[in-house]
Write a protein that holds these residues in place. Sequence first.
Motif, PDB file in Angstrom:
ATOM      1  N   LEU A 191     -18.291  22.414   4.446  1.00  0.00           N
ATOM      2  CA  LEU A 191     -18.097  22.288   5.888  1.00  0.00           C
ATOM      3  C   LEU A 191     -16.619  22.414   6.237  1.00  0.00           C
ATOM      4  CD1 LEU A 191     -20.415  19.234   6.659  1.00  0.00           C
ATOM      5  CD2 LEU A 191     -20.997  21.657   6.776  1.00  0.00           C
ATOM      6  N   SER A 192     -16.344  22.874   7.441  1.00  0.00           N
ATOM      7  CA  SER A 192     -14.970  22.945   7.926  1.00  0.00           C
ATOM      8  C   SER A 192     -14.485  21.551   8.315  1.00  0.00           C
ATOM      9  CB  SER A 192     -14.891  23.884   9.134  1.00  0.00           C
ATOM     10  OG  SER A 192     -15.575  23.306  10.240  1.00  0.00           O
ATOM     11  N   GLY A 193     -13.178  21.450   8.586  1.00  0.00           N
ATOM     12  CA  GLY A 193     -12.630  20.150   8.996  1.00  0.00           C
ATOM     13  C   GLY A 193     -13.263  19.639  10.273  1.00  0.00           C
ATOM     14  N   GLY A 194     -13.479  20.542  11.239  1.00  0.00           N
ATOM     15  CA  GLY A 194     -14.114  20.128  12.483  1.00  0.00           C
ATOM     16  C   GLY A 194     -15.552  19.682  12.290  1.00  0.00           C
ATOM     17  N   GLN A 195     -16.274  20.378  11.402  1.00  0.00           N
ATOM     18  CA  GLN A 195     -17.667  20.000  11.123  1.00  0.00           C
ATOM     19  C   GLN A 195     -17.734  18.658  10.405  1.00  0.00           C
ATOM     20  OE1 GLN A 195     -18.724  23.536   8.985  1.00  0.00           O
ATOM     21  NE2 GLN A 195     -19.471  24.605  10.820  1.00  0.00           N
ATOM     22  N   ARG A 196     -16.800  18.408   9.491  1.00  0.00           N
ATOM     23  CA  ARG A 196     -16.778  17.107   8.806  1.00  0.00           C
ATOM     24  C   ARG A 196     -16.475  15.984   9.793  1.00  0.00           C
ATOM     25  NH1 ARG A 196     -14.410  20.280   4.544  1.00  0.00           N
ATOM     26  NH2 ARG A 196     -12.286  19.841   5.257  1.00  0.00           N
ATOM     27  N   GLN A 197     -15.561  16.249  10.745  1.00  0.00           N
ATOM     28  CA  GLN A 197     -15.255  15.218  11.733  1.00  0.00           C
ATOM     29  C   GLN A 197     -16.461  14.966  12.645  1.00  0.00           C
ATOM     30  OE1 GLN A 197     -13.654  12.518  12.090  1.00  0.00           O
ATOM     31  NE2 GLN A 197     -11.584  13.364  12.284  1.00  0.00           N
ATOM     32  N   ARG A 198     -17.244  15.988  12.930  1.00  0.00           N
ATOM     33  CA  ARG A 198     -18.462  15.810  13.714  1.00  0.00           C
ATOM     34  C   ARG A 198     -19.468  14.943  12.950  1.00  0.00           C
ATOM     35  NH1 ARG A 198     -19.607  19.711  17.937  1.00  0.00           N
ATOM     36  NH2 ARG A 198     -17.748  20.943  18.347  1.00  0.00           N
ATOM     37  N   ILE A 199     -19.555  15.129  11.648  1.00  0.00           N
ATOM     38  CA  ILE A 199     -20.440  14.291  10.836  1.00  0.00           C
ATOM     39  C   ILE A 199     -19.988  12.837  10.899  1.00  0.00           C
ATOM     40  CG2 ILE A 199     -21.255  13.804   8.498  1.00  0.00           C
ATOM     41  CD1 ILE A 199     -22.550  16.258   9.682  1.00  0.00           C
ATOM     42  N   ALA A 200     -18.667  12.610  10.830  1.00  0.00           N
ATOM     43  CA  ALA A 200     -18.144  11.243  10.916  1.00  0.00           C
ATOM     44  C   ALA A 200     -18.471  10.627  12.276  1.00  0.00           C
ATOM     45  CB  ALA A 200     -16.629  11.254  10.690  1.00  0.00           C
ATOM     46  N   ILE A 201     -18.356  11.407  13.337  1.00  0.00           N
ATOM     47  CA  ILE A 201     -18.706  10.914  14.674  1.00  0.00           C
ATOM     48  C   ILE A 201     -20.195  10.617  14.745  1.00  0.00           C
ATOM     49  CG2 ILE A 201     -18.851  11.558  17.115  1.00  0.00           C
ATOM     50  CD1 ILE A 201     -16.279  13.212  16.664  1.00  0.00           C
ATOM     51  N   GLY A 202     -21.021  11.498  14.156  1.00  0.00           N
ATOM     52  CA  GLY A 202     -22.463  11.280  14.134  1.00  0.00           C
ATOM     53  C   GLY A 202     -22.835   9.989  13.428  1.00  0.00           C
ATOM     54  N   CYS A 203     -22.165   9.685  12.317  1.00  0.00           N
ATOM     55  CA  CYS A 203     -22.416   8.422  11.597  1.00  0.00           C
ATOM     56  C   CYS A 203     -22.148   7.225  12.497  1.00  0.00           C
ATOM     57  CB  CYS A 203     -21.525   8.345  10.358  1.00  0.00           C
ATOM     58  SG  CYS A 203     -22.098   9.318   8.976  1.00  0.00           S
ATOM     59  N   ALA A 204     -21.034   7.285  13.227  1.00  0.00           N
ATOM     60  CA  ALA A 204     -20.696   6.173  14.119  1.00  0.00           C
ATOM     61  C   ALA A 204     -21.733   6.029  15.225  1.00  0.00           C
ATOM     62  CB  ALA A 204     -19.304   6.389  14.713  1.00  0.00           C
ATOM     63  N   LEU A 205     -22.181   7.140  15.781  1.00  0.00           N
ATOM     64  CA  LEU A 205     -23.150   7.092  16.877  1.00  0.00           C
ATOM     65  C   LEU A 205     -24.520   6.610  16.422  1.00  0.00           C
ATOM     66  CD1 LEU A 205     -22.235  10.408  18.730  1.00  0.00           C
ATOM     67  CD2 LEU A 205     -21.861   8.086  19.571  1.00  0.00           C
ATOM     68  N   LEU A 206     -24.905   6.947  15.200  1.00  0.00           N
ATOM     69  CA  LEU A 206     -26.231   6.563  14.714  1.00  0.00           C
ATOM     70  C   LEU A 206     -26.383   5.055  14.552  1.00  0.00           C
ATOM     71  CD1 LEU A 206     -27.060   9.448  12.247  1.00  0.00           C
ATOM     72  CD2 LEU A 206     -28.507   8.670  14.125  1.00  0.00           C
ATOM     73  N   ALA A 207     -25.282   4.349  14.437  1.00  0.00           N
ATOM     74  CA  ALA A 207     -25.363   2.886  14.389  1.00  0.00           C
ATOM     75  C   ALA A 207     -25.595   2.290  15.779  1.00  0.00           C
ATOM     76  CB  ALA A 207     -24.080   2.312  13.782  1.00  0.00           C
TER      77      ALA A 207
END
Length: 258
Positions: free
Chosen positions: A150-166
């Motif tokens: 994944l690109s840097g932007g895609q990895r940061q989106r995954i990190a944001i998704g983890c936070a939102l899923l909580a």
Amino acid sequence: MNSPILNVNNLSVSYMVRSGIVHRIRKQTVKNVSLQIGEGEICGLIGESGCGKTTLAKAICGLIPYCGTVLLCGKPAETMHRLERGRQLQLIFQNPDSALNPCMTAAQILEEPLVIHKVGSKAERLRKVSEMLYTIGLTDEYAHRRMRDLSGGQRQRIAIGCALLASPRLIICDEILSSLDVSIQANILNLLSRMNSERGVSFLFISHDINTVCYLCHRIGVMYQGELIETGTADDIYYHPRHEYTSRLVAAAPRLPM
């Protein structure tokens, strides 16, 4: 301001540092900071590198010891179980590479907060993961990719998704745009703004870029040498700064129409 999600009163953080060969002294890096974040509010925090922004964020999240009080949804944060605190508050780090497990797929990483908080069955969790991929601007084809793919932007989106899923009520974003190019930064900012308007998530957005903070945030605090020296609306800070340091920050940035 709406009823506060976060209420920080006289928070201070200090470390023991070496002074010479033998002696050690206590250095205070955050000094009596008080701030509030209302429900559904995006609050910005700006200041130069080393002024104490990240230290303040870590203290609020309970990752380092501090003096003072932190109330999260009206309850003392230090008395809350870590899982309860995690359901109310999430932190997105500056570097997703250090926060995401390179051995796990995107789907496994996104599912992890649901597993930790015992949300639904396996099928229900996978459905939520699929929905979150769509929410953060990715598709199901990314579910089985590892972080190296994944690109840097895609990895940061995954990190944001983890936070939102909580499903937290407050998310702290610590310099999450600093390693991304301008076009990806705009996409991430739009995503945060959409999550605020659609889900009512509150944000503490930490950055050293005053233009970005004024674009995104309802209210802004300015930190200098560990102290919160000024707070106000985006217009107040950008067009009518009261503190000399804030004036220098604004003067050093490219002037943008508000």
